[in-house]
Design an enzyme around this catalytic site. Structure first.
Site, PDB file in Angstrom:
ATOM      1  N   ASP A  68      16.338  26.304  -0.147  1.00  0.00           N
ATOM      2  CA  ASP A  68      16.998  25.243   0.594  1.00  0.00           C
ATOM      3  C   ASP A  68      18.184  25.879   1.310  1.00  0.00           C
ATOM      4  O   ASP A  68      18.892  26.699   0.733  1.00  0.00           O
ATOM      5  CB  ASP A  68      17.456  24.114  -0.332  1.00  0.00           C
ATOM      6  CG  ASP A  68      17.695  22.825   0.453  1.00  0.00           C
ATOM      7  OD1 ASP A  68      17.057  22.635   1.511  1.00  0.00           O
ATOM      8  OD2 ASP A  68      18.527  22.010   0.028  1.00  0.00           O
ATOM      9  N   TYR A 150      20.691  25.085  14.113  1.00  0.00           N
ATOM     10  CA  TYR A 150      22.037  25.251  14.674  1.00  0.00           C
ATOM     11  C   TYR A 150      22.253  26.647  15.266  1.00  0.00           C
ATOM     12  O   TYR A 150      23.392  27.024  15.555  1.00  0.00           O
ATOM     13  CB  TYR A 150      23.077  24.994  13.583  1.00  0.00           C
ATOM     14  CG  TYR A 150      22.987  23.606  12.970  1.00  0.00           C
ATOM     15  CD1 TYR A 150      23.708  22.535  13.496  1.00  0.00           C
ATOM     16  CD2 TYR A 150      22.169  23.364  11.863  1.00  0.00           C
ATOM     17  CE1 TYR A 150      23.628  21.263  12.945  1.00  0.00           C
ATOM     18  CE2 TYR A 150      22.070  22.089  11.297  1.00  0.00           C
ATOM     19  CZ  TYR A 150      22.799  21.053  11.848  1.00  0.00           C
ATOM     20  OH  TYR A 150      22.712  19.803  11.303  1.00  0.00           O
TER      21      TYR A 150
HETATM   22  P1  IMP Z   1      15.760  24.506   5.347  1.00  0.00           P
HETATM   23  O1  IMP Z   1      16.202  24.184   3.965  1.00  0.00           O
HETATM   24  O2  IMP Z   1      15.477  25.981   5.552  1.00  0.00           O
HETATM   25  O3  IMP Z   1      14.632  23.624   5.815  1.00  0.00           O
HETATM   26  O4  IMP Z   1      16.999  24.223   6.307  1.00  0.00           O
HETATM   27  C1  IMP Z   1      17.591  22.928   6.414  1.00  0.00           C
HETATM   28  C2  IMP Z   1      18.286  22.802   7.745  1.00  0.00           C
HETATM   29  O5  IMP Z   1      19.375  23.710   7.833  1.00  0.00           O
HETATM   30  C3  IMP Z   1      17.404  23.114   8.957  1.00  0.00           C
HETATM   31  O6  IMP Z   1      16.683  21.972   9.364  1.00  0.00           O
HETATM   32  C4  IMP Z   1      18.439  23.531   9.980  1.00  0.00           C
HETATM   33  O7  IMP Z   1      19.036  22.397  10.567  1.00  0.00           O
HETATM   34  C5  IMP Z   1      19.482  24.231   9.147  1.00  0.00           C
HETATM   35  N1  IMP Z   1      19.210  25.678   9.092  1.00  0.00           N
HETATM   36  C6  IMP Z   1      18.789  26.392   8.006  1.00  0.00           C
HETATM   37  N2  IMP Z   1      18.618  27.683   8.305  1.00  0.00           N
HETATM   38  C7  IMP Z   1      18.931  27.803   9.611  1.00  0.00           C
HETATM   39  C8  IMP Z   1      18.940  28.923  10.504  1.00  0.00           C
HETATM   40  O8  IMP Z   1      18.600  30.072  10.177  1.00  0.00           O
HETATM   41  N3  IMP Z   1      19.334  28.644  11.758  1.00  0.00           N
HETATM   42  C9  IMP Z   1      19.705  27.413  12.185  1.00  0.00           C
HETATM   43  N4  IMP Z   1      19.694  26.349  11.402  1.00  0.00           N
HETATM   44  C10 IMP Z   1      19.309  26.538  10.111  1.00  0.00           C
END
Ligand code: IMP
Length: 192
Positions: A68, A150
């Protein structure tokens, strides 16, 4: 050895496959007939990652990995954090999320932020958690077209002033929160 990743995101699957030892077979929930989106109901990245890896372990009995991630911005007390994916609402729109962040940051001088990834690894020995993070600053406008989320608003401190969205995938991976969490996990595995 087989392991299962709590994600159907092709980008994450590709990235992880590329760093795993060759004899490891990476499976996804759908390969095992486990349907539906894994819930993220925790109030921290740690809780969410752990819930997902433990759910999978119970569902299939294979070593399970879950992650996460989120962006913490100091000026708004660590938000969007665990809410990063749906900061601007349940539609989970990256561009709406970026617009909302820029709105909150209007006129802010203090622009420090960091991306964090927590990886949870569950086996019969229990669950271990690994953190990867990268420090940086939030820009005043979007720059670049690579990446997602982002990326076009984040300039890593140890870079050359470009946003993550102005870097190639390989360049971002060298310093990204996600690859650092994976590196910490692999290092611990090699020791065990
Ligand atoms: P997840 O847990 O990897 O799905 O990330 C959750 C949210 O965090 C994503 O939907 C993005 O909005 C943000 N996020 C996580 N990792 C990145 C990254 O490497 N670049 C940009 N946004 C990120």
């Amino acid at each position: 050895m087989k392991l299962v990743l709590a994600s159907q995101n092709p980008h994450k699957i590709r990235e992880l496959r590329s760093v795993l030892p060759e004899h490891w077979e990476l499976l996804t929930p759908s390969d095992l007939g486990i349907a539906g989106e894994l819930l993220e109901e925790g109030v921290t990245l740690y809780e969410n990652a752990q819930q997902k890896s433990e759910f999978l372990w119970r569902a299939c009995g294979l070593p399970s990995l879950a992650d996460d991630s989120g962006l913490e911005v100091d000026f708004i007390d660590g938000m969007p954090g665990v809410h990063s994916a749906y900061f601007a609402g349940p539609q989970k729109s990256d561009s709406d999320n970026r617009a909302k962040l820029l709105l909150h940051m209007q006129g802010a001088v203090e622009r420090k932020a960091r991306f964090k990834t927590v990886l949870a690894w569950t086996t019969q020995a229990g669950t271990s958690l690994y953190l990867g993070q990268v420090e940086g600053e939030i820009t005043r406008e979007e720059r670049g077209s690579q990446g997602f989320g982002y990326d076009s608003l984040f300039v890593p401190s140890e870079g050359d002033g470009r946003t993550f969205a102005e870097m190639q995938e390989g360049e971002k991976s060298l310093i990204s929160h996600r690859s650092r969490a994976v590196a910490a996990w692999l290092k611990a595995l090699q020791k065990s």
